[in-house]
Design an enzyme around this catalytic site. Structure first.
Site, mmCIF file in Angstrom:
data_model
loop_
_atom_site.group_PDB
_atom_site.id
_atom_site.type_symbol
_atom_site.label_atom_id
_atom_site.label_comp_id
_atom_site.label_asym_id
_atom_site.label_seq_id
_atom_site.Cartn_x
_atom_site.Cartn_y
_atom_site.Cartn_z
ATOM 1 N N TYR A 1 43.810 64.749 -34.341
ATOM 2 C CA TYR A 1 42.409 64.671 -34.778
ATOM 3 C C TYR A 1 42.398 64.243 -36.238
ATOM 4 O O TYR A 1 42.986 64.928 -37.081
ATOM 5 C CB TYR A 1 41.717 66.037 -34.664
ATOM 6 C CG TYR A 1 42.014 66.821 -33.399
ATOM 7 C CD1 TYR A 1 41.635 66.344 -32.142
ATOM 8 C CD2 TYR A 1 42.669 68.050 -33.469
ATOM 9 C CE1 TYR A 1 41.913 67.083 -30.995
ATOM 10 C CE2 TYR A 1 42.944 68.797 -32.328
ATOM 11 C CZ TYR A 1 42.562 68.304 -31.087
ATOM 12 O OH TYR A 1 42.831 69.036 -29.960
ATOM 13 N N ARG A 2 41.734 63.155 -36.541
ATOM 14 C CA ARG A 2 41.753 62.634 -37.920
ATOM 15 C C ARG A 2 41.122 63.635 -38.886
ATOM 16 O O ARG A 2 40.281 64.455 -38.496
ATOM 17 C CB ARG A 2 41.012 61.304 -37.984
ATOM 18 C CG ARG A 2 39.516 61.473 -37.772
ATOM 19 C CD ARG A 2 38.757 60.199 -38.131
ATOM 20 N NE ARG A 2 37.343 60.382 -37.966
ATOM 21 C CZ ARG A 2 36.611 59.805 -37.004
ATOM 22 N NH1 ARG A 2 37.175 58.995 -36.120
ATOM 23 N NH2 ARG A 2 35.317 60.032 -36.952
ATOM 24 N N ASP B 1 36.041 53.057 -36.457
ATOM 25 C CA ASP B 1 36.691 53.759 -35.358
ATOM 26 C C ASP B 1 37.359 52.840 -34.336
ATOM 27 O O ASP B 1 37.216 51.617 -34.403
ATOM 28 C CB ASP B 1 35.661 54.672 -34.668
ATOM 29 C CG ASP B 1 36.186 56.084 -34.512
ATOM 30 O OD1 ASP B 1 37.323 56.221 -34.033
ATOM 31 O OD2 ASP B 1 35.479 57.033 -34.894
HETATM 32 C C1 LIG Z 1 45.423 57.417 -33.532
HETATM 33 C C2 LIG Z 1 44.593 58.401 -32.783
HETATM 34 C C3 LIG Z 1 43.555 59.053 -33.420
HETATM 35 C C4 LIG Z 1 42.771 59.975 -32.754
HETATM 36 N N1 LIG Z 1 41.759 60.600 -33.420
HETATM 37 C C5 LIG Z 1 41.039 61.549 -32.780
HETATM 38 C C6 LIG Z 1 40.026 62.265 -33.479
HETATM 39 O O1 LIG Z 1 39.780 62.044 -34.660
HETATM 40 N N2 LIG Z 1 39.336 63.227 -32.800
HETATM 41 C C7 LIG Z 1 39.604 63.528 -31.486
HETATM 42 O O2 LIG Z 1 38.970 64.414 -30.936
HETATM 43 N N3 LIG Z 1 40.539 62.835 -30.791
HETATM 44 C C8 LIG Z 1 41.270 61.862 -31.419
HETATM 45 N N4 LIG Z 1 42.245 61.184 -30.732
HETATM 46 C C9 LIG Z 1 42.469 61.482 -29.300
HETATM 47 C C10 LIG Z 1 43.162 62.805 -29.117
HETATM 48 O O3 LIG Z 1 44.328 62.866 -29.889
HETATM 49 C C11 LIG Z 1 43.520 63.028 -27.662
HETATM 50 O O4 LIG Z 1 42.324 63.116 -26.939
HETATM 51 C C12 LIG Z 1 44.356 64.277 -27.421
HETATM 52 O O5 LIG Z 1 44.550 64.451 -26.052
HETATM 53 C C13 LIG Z 1 43.690 65.502 -27.994
HETATM 54 O O6 LIG Z 1 44.472 66.650 -27.737
HETATM 55 P P1 LIG Z 1 43.864 67.824 -26.863
HETATM 56 O O7 LIG Z 1 43.752 67.268 -25.479
HETATM 57 O O8 LIG Z 1 44.883 68.901 -26.978
HETATM 58 O O9 LIG Z 1 42.549 68.164 -27.465
HETATM 59 C C14 LIG Z 1 43.033 60.250 -31.396
HETATM 60 C C15 LIG Z 1 44.082 59.600 -30.754
HETATM 61 C C16 LIG Z 1 44.860 58.686 -31.431
HETATM 62 C C17 LIG Z 1 45.988 58.008 -30.714
#
Ligand SMILES: Cc1cc2nc3c(=O)[nH]c(=O)nc-3n(C[C@H](O)[C@H](O)[C@H](O)COP(=O)(O)O)c2cc1C
Ligand SMILES: [Mn+2]
Length: 502
Positions: free
Chosen positions: A174-175, A280
């Site tokens: 999460y950024r 984004d």
């Molecule tokens: C480069 C990159 C940046 C990301 N930024 C975000 C973000 O800012 N917020 C978010 O909710 N998911 C973001 N994601 C997607 C999550 O990392 C992804 O949905 C992940 O499964 C989240 O983990 P969780 O399932 O445990 O919540 C990003 C993915 C990538 C590859």
């Protein structure tokens, strides 16, 4: 060989393989790195290690995942499909018969047992421990990626939390928007596990953030696992070796021992800030929205730490390959619940959640519609806006073939299903945030069972004549491509585009 054990082994491997360029001259983390990287990513170029970033003593690594080759190299696998196969072998384990199968079965079980993280007492990530005023995000070369971004953003973090009810760990990417030397926003979106952990606390939640882990662990933070599954387990399984964890200094969270940098801190339940705008992965700026504030209590580092970064924006960008890795790695798991699915493709240009092409072994009327609903009910795939269903013999990665099937086989009135459901947090198209329309396109063959006329046969040349022409190719004196066939016009796409379609 095994996947790289930490970021330094990974950098060394990339360098040996001609997959990394060191940039010694000073560059600005505000916009300049984005523009350089954008040009490199779009050409399928190498990873970049900026050794002299303005305003920081730390080097910045970007584009570590920017091609299919590098993404597969991160897993020490010949291809992403090979990584998926490893998972599929375990998921589809049957009771073994005979000694050889039993031994193989034990090896598979061992690979599961080895997935659990291992605790260690001391770790490289704590060579330097900075607390109080010494801990400062100003030390890091955090990028401001796009001109209208609100501030610099930490873009490649592995954010670690625990569910206060069950204690189960979660790791998510999460950024984090920099708000000051010791505060950031935490952009966990509405559907994400970290946010659910946070909502379950009544006071505050401790948070640790690992920056610059080994590439498989970094990938795992982005993997859409069900909430009760620890992403470090997935990393351990894919690495074939447990993730080593050490207790953080100021929070009760175990962090990857091999990380370059660890941020420790907490988030208080009701403290919100404006997050964004941020350029984004949708290709648009996400407007400001309220998100929680992360407070830094300590920062630990390796000596000469390398700071990892990524830039998202109009596709294709580096995150395309993290997404493709997920697409491939999760296919066996999807097939466990929906076995009629042969293959699927989430086009990079569709930013993943906008479109899903899926091929199925169709067995009964309405089968395509069943699969559409299954996709809309599966984990993060539930956010998919458009699902295109084709028959098993269609190559879902060949977008021209898919368009041919959609054009040839679809009666829009009969075969387009319009429905509604949850949508990606960042999707700006729906009238309301989070919820809106969905479309399913049934491009399979239909028949009298589904109330249509007899479906016409597809044109196919006989194998005998194909063989004949293959054999006589040279004789004709015409440059006839033996690989092309069946009268399909196929423009050859630019090499990168072709790779992205794989
Ligand atoms: C480069 C990159 C940046 C990301 N930024 C975000 C973000 O800012 N917020 C978010 O909710 N998911 C973001 N994601 C997607 C999550 O990392 C992804 O949905 C992940 O499964 C989240 O983990 P969780 O399932 O445990 O919540 C990003 C993915 C990538 C590859
Ligand atoms: Mn999770």
């Amino acid at each position: 060989m095994a996947p790289p054990r930490d970021l330094r082994e990974w950098i060394a491997l990339l360098e040996r393989e001609g997959e990394l360029i060191r940039v010694p001259v000073e560059v600005d983390p505000e916009l300049e790195i984005t523009e350089i990287n954008d040009r490199v990513v779009k050409r399928g170029g190498p990873a970049l290690l900026f050794e002299n970033v303005k305003g920081s003593d730390l080097a910045l690594l970007i584009n570590q995942f920017g091609t299919e080759r590098r993404m597969a190299m991160a897993f020490d696998a010949p291809s992403l499909d090979a990584v998926a196969e490893k998972l599929s072998n375990v998921l589809e384990m049957q009771p073994p018969q005979g000694l050889v199968e039993k031994v193989r079965g034990l090896q598979k079980l061992k690979s599961i047992a080895d997935s659990r993280p291992r605790a260690v007492r001391s770790a490289a990530c704590q060579e330097l421990v900075l607390q109080g005023e010494d801990a400062s995000l100003d030390l890091l070369p955090i990028q401001k990626c796009w001109p209208d971004d609100a501030a610099p953003f930490v873009t490649l973090p592995a954010v670690i939390t625990h569910d206060p009810r069950t204690g189960v760990r979660n790791v998510g990417m999460y950024r984090m928007q920099k708000l000051g030397p010791r505060a950031t926003a935490m952009h966990w979106q509405i559907h994400k596990d970290g946010r659910a952990d946070y909502l379950a606390t009544d006071g505050k939640i401790e948070v640790a953030v690992a920056l610059g882990t080994d590439p498989v662990t970094t990938y795992s933070a982005s993997a859409p696992l069900p909430k009760h599954i620890d992403e470090f387990m997935l990393s351990g399984f894919l690495r074939g070796e447990p993730v080593e964890l050490v207790r953080a200094k100021t929070v009760a969270i175990d962090v990857p021992a091999n990380a370059e940098i660890v941020l420790e801190g907490y988030i208080a339940k009701d403290e919100l800030t404006d997050e964004g705008p941020f350029g984004d992965h949708t290709g648009y700026y996400t407007p400001p929205e309220k998100f929680p504030v992360f407070h830094l209590t300590a920062m630990t580092m390796r000596r000469d730490a390398v700071y990892p970064s990524i830039v998202v924006g109009k596709p294709p960008q580096e995150d395309a390959w993290l997404g493709k890795a997920t697409e491939r790695i999760f296919l066996p798991a999807i097939r466990m619940t929906v076995p009629e699915i042969v293959d699927y493709d989430l086009p990079v240009a569709g930013a993943f959640h906008n479109c899903c092409i899926v091929s199925i072994r169709k067995a009964f009327p309405g089968h395509a519609q069943k699969v559409m609903h299954a996709i809309w009910g599966l984990g993060m795939l539930s956010l998919t806006k458009a699902v295109v269903v084709v028959d098993e013999w269609v190559d879902v990665h060949d977008y021209e073939e898919v368009l041919f099937r959609v054009g040839a086989n679809v009666d829009p009135q009969r075969d387009v299903l319009i429905t509604e459901g949850p949508l990606d947090h960042l999707d700006h198209a729906p009238t309301r945030q989070f919820y809106g329309g969905k479309m399913g396109i049934d491009a399979t063959h239909k028949g009298p069972q589904e109330g249509t006329r007899e479906w016409p046969p597809e044109i196919e040349m006989t194998p005998e004549v194909k063989d004949l022409v293959d054999r006589r190719c040279a004789e004709y004196g015409i440059p006839v491509d033996a690989a092309a066939g069946n009268g399909r016009i196929s423009q050859s796409p630019r090499p990168l585009r072709r790779l992205l379609r794989r």
